[in-house]
Scaffold this active site. Structure first.
Site, PDB file in Angstrom:
ATOM      1  N   PHE A   1      -0.421 -10.651  -6.278  1.00 29.17           N
ATOM      2  CA  PHE A   1       0.324  -9.400  -6.406  1.00 29.17           C
ATOM      3  C   PHE A   1       1.730  -9.650  -5.862  1.00 29.17           C
ATOM      4  O   PHE A   1       1.893 -10.270  -4.808  1.00 29.17           O
ATOM      5  CB  PHE A   1      -0.403  -8.321  -5.596  1.00 29.17           C
TER       6      PHE A   1
ATOM      7  N   ASP B   1      -6.163 -11.195   1.453  1.00 26.77           N
ATOM      8  CA  ASP B   1      -5.801  -9.834   1.060  1.00 26.77           C
ATOM      9  C   ASP B   1      -7.002  -9.248   0.318  1.00 26.77           C
ATOM     10  O   ASP B   1      -7.397  -9.753  -0.740  1.00 26.77           O
ATOM     11  CB  ASP B   1      -4.556  -9.891   0.155  1.00 26.77           C
TER      12      ASP B   1
ATOM     13  N   TYR C   1      -6.010   3.211  -0.053  1.00 25.04           N
ATOM     14  CA  TYR C   1      -5.906   4.192  -1.153  1.00 25.04           C
ATOM     15  C   TYR C   1      -6.561   3.766  -2.447  1.00 25.04           C
ATOM     16  O   TYR C   1      -6.607   4.543  -3.389  1.00 25.04           O
ATOM     17  CB  TYR C   1      -4.443   4.568  -1.405  1.00 25.04           C
ATOM     18  N   LYS C   2      -7.076   2.539  -2.498  1.00 24.10           N
ATOM     19  CA  LYS C   2      -7.735   2.098  -3.732  1.00 24.10           C
ATOM     20  C   LYS C   2      -9.211   2.492  -3.663  1.00 24.10           C
ATOM     21  O   LYS C   2      -9.522   3.664  -3.688  1.00 24.10           O
ATOM     22  CB  LYS C   2      -7.501   0.601  -3.927  1.00 24.10           C
TER      23      LYS C   2
ATOM     24  N   ARG D   1      -6.404  -2.392 -18.092  1.00 29.94           N
ATOM     25  CA  ARG D   1      -7.243  -2.635 -16.922  1.00 29.94           C
ATOM     26  C   ARG D   1      -8.070  -1.385 -16.610  1.00 29.94           C
ATOM     27  O   ARG D   1      -7.542  -0.277 -16.581  1.00 29.94           O
ATOM     28  CB  ARG D   1      -6.320  -2.975 -15.750  1.00 29.94           C
TER      29      ARG D   1
HETATM   30  C1  LIG Z   1      -2.115  -2.550  -3.947  1.00 25.93           C
HETATM   31  C2  LIG Z   1      -1.827  -3.869  -3.363  1.00 25.93           C
HETATM   32  C3  LIG Z   1      -0.915  -3.999  -2.323  1.00 25.93           C
HETATM   33  C4  LIG Z   1      -0.176  -2.740  -1.905  1.00 25.93           C
HETATM   34  O1  LIG Z   1       0.526  -2.761  -0.767  1.00 25.93           O
HETATM   35  P1  LIG Z   1       1.117  -1.456  -0.062  1.00 25.93           P
HETATM   36  O2  LIG Z   1       2.076  -2.040   0.861  1.00 25.93           O
HETATM   37  O3  LIG Z   1      -0.012  -0.759   0.634  1.00 25.93           O
HETATM   38  O4  LIG Z   1       1.744  -0.579  -1.100  1.00 25.93           O
HETATM   39  C5  LIG Z   1      -0.736  -5.246  -1.762  1.00 25.93           C
HETATM   40  N1  LIG Z   1      -1.420  -6.340  -2.224  1.00 25.93           N
HETATM   41  C6  LIG Z   1      -2.287  -6.227  -3.249  1.00 25.93           C
HETATM   42  C7  LIG Z   1      -3.020  -7.430  -3.737  1.00 25.93           C
HETATM   43  C8  LIG Z   1      -2.501  -4.998  -3.855  1.00 25.93           C
HETATM   44  O5  LIG Z   1      -3.347  -4.880  -4.871  1.00 25.93           O
END
Ligand SMILES: *Cc1c(COP(=O)(O)O)cnc(C)c1O
Length: 409
Positions: free
Chosen positions: A124, A195, A220-221, A368
């Protein structure tokens, strides 16, 4: 051919079926995007309401009366079973990008003679941005190398300080092998930061058995704790006395209310708290976790695999040759989403949204779909594929209105 009736029978036998009523989802809402933003649960709403009442009634006295200062740790202990952590190894604070920044600098300090961070070129983007940026603050030259994760072995050597990978690929839904990768990294003398953004609340992992050093995940996911919900940081117990929070603040101090000029870190995972916890956001997480506590990650995983299998089978049966299923068919390598590649994937997703089926688009060509066992029914999977069949039959995805992309895809 799988029929709608068979899906209804699966729902009737589903041990998790009663949990859907914990959420306020409209009956026709086909929500396949809980991997991006989980829905609100009744218990999350009630918990926020309760804390609003505490704040209204007791003002600043609430910090002591309701133990607000300990909320980040208490919630961390409730997240612990999701990833196989022990009590006292998780704190809820910040958002994920910040959590990765803190843990990365903490880890780098433990390998002072090494100069390389390895990360996945398919990671990401925020992970790569923040690794690149914090590398400049390590106090020595650090190179961040983005690699093909399948070539990890050839990049590991005695100059690698840290490897940071995301466990479930956000595009393809491929889940990596936490145990073997962590072992490989340790064998090279490096440290491992995972992560778990697309893991926590979706599929179980065991950080204790896998000997993971550091990890972070998202609220939040799949945890359904609401937009912008705080993240969590995991620091293995053995590391906690040795590592430092690179962004120290008063709430990680041993005695925050002594107002001392000199920083002295408190003990344990709490030292990773920098500033005031977001009590309202934590309340939503508190309520959201109540739903998970009515089941187990084993049950959640079982149904997640059944839902993704069903979706893949239906797409292959009813739309043969039209989409490439990018997500691995091997259960051990599958997260809780299914990615379908199609040159017009953006239009496909938009046409589905117009029909009430919410998935999302990830560039360049991925449609997705997230599968969240707490509230998704088997029949929802059937109906979503039925809509997809209609979209493709009527060429709805090629409509002019979908030629320009929205800001959030
Ligand atoms: C959603 C996501 C993030 C999001 O980070 P925030 O700082 O909480 O917005 C980071 N890494 C991955 C792999 C994600 O899917």
């Amino acid at each position: 051919m799988t029929t709608r009736e068979e899906c209804l029978e699966l729902d009737a036998k589903d041990p998790l079926s009663s949990l859907r009523s914990e959420f306020s989802l409209a009956d026709g809402e086909l929500y396949l995007d809980g991997n991006s933003l989980g829905p609100i649960s009744k218990s999350a709403r009630a918990a926020v309401d309760r804390v609003l009442g505490e704040w209204q009634g007791e003002l600043i006295r609430s910090w002591n009366l309701f133990g607000w200062m300990d909320t980040p740790l208490k919630l961390g202990d409730r997240i612990a079973p999701f990833i196989g952590a022990k009590p006292g190894e998780i704190v809820v604070a910040d958002t994920l990008t910040f959590a990765i920044a803190k843990l990365t600098l903490a880890a780098l300090e433990q390998r002072p003679d090494r100069h390389v961070i390895l990360t996945d070129e398919m990671n990401f983007h925020t992970d790569i941005y923040i690794l690149d940026a914090v590398a400049n603050y390590a106090g020595r030259p650090i190179t961040v190398k983005t690699i093909d994760r399948n070539d990890l072995a050839q990049h590991l050597n005695d100059d690698v300080a840290l490897v940071e990978f995301t466990h479930v690929d956000f595009r393809t839904g491929e889940a990596l092998d936490v145990t073997s990768i962590t072992r490989q990294v340790h064998d090279a003398g490096a440290l491992m930061l995972w992560d778990f953004a697309h893991t926590t609340g979706a599929l179980p992992v065991d950080v204790t058995a896998a000997n993971v050093d550091f990890a972070a995940g998202c609220g939040y996911k799949y945890l359904n704790a609401g937009p912008g919900s705080p993240a969590y940081m995991y620091v293995r117990a053995e590391w906690q006395d040795k590592v430092n929070n690179p962004l120290p603040g008063w709430l990680g101090h041993a005695r925050p209310f002594d107002f001392e000029i000199k920083y002295e870190a408190t003990e344990g995972i709490r030292k990773f708290v920098t500033s005031s916890p977001s009590i309202l956001a934590l309340a939503a997480l508190d309520g959201a976790l109540e739903v998970f506590e009515k089941t187990t990650m084993t049950e959640v995983r079982k149904k997640s695999l059944a839902l993704t299998d069903l979706f893949i089978n239906l797409v292959e049966e009813r739309l043969p040759g039209q989409f490439k299923v990018v997500t691995p068919s091997d259960h051990a390598k599958r997260g809780s989403q299914v990615a379908l590649a199609h040159p017009e994937a953006y239009g496909v997703v938009q046409a589905l949204i117009k029909r009430g089926v919410t998935g999302d688009f990830r560039a360049p060509d991925i449609a997705r779909f997230g599968f969240t066992p707490l509230y998704l029914r088997y029949v929802d999977v059937y109906d979503s594929v039925e809509h997809l069949v209609q979209v493709m039959q009527n060429n709805e995805h090629q409509a002019d209105e979908f030629k320009v992309r929205n800001a959030v895809t």
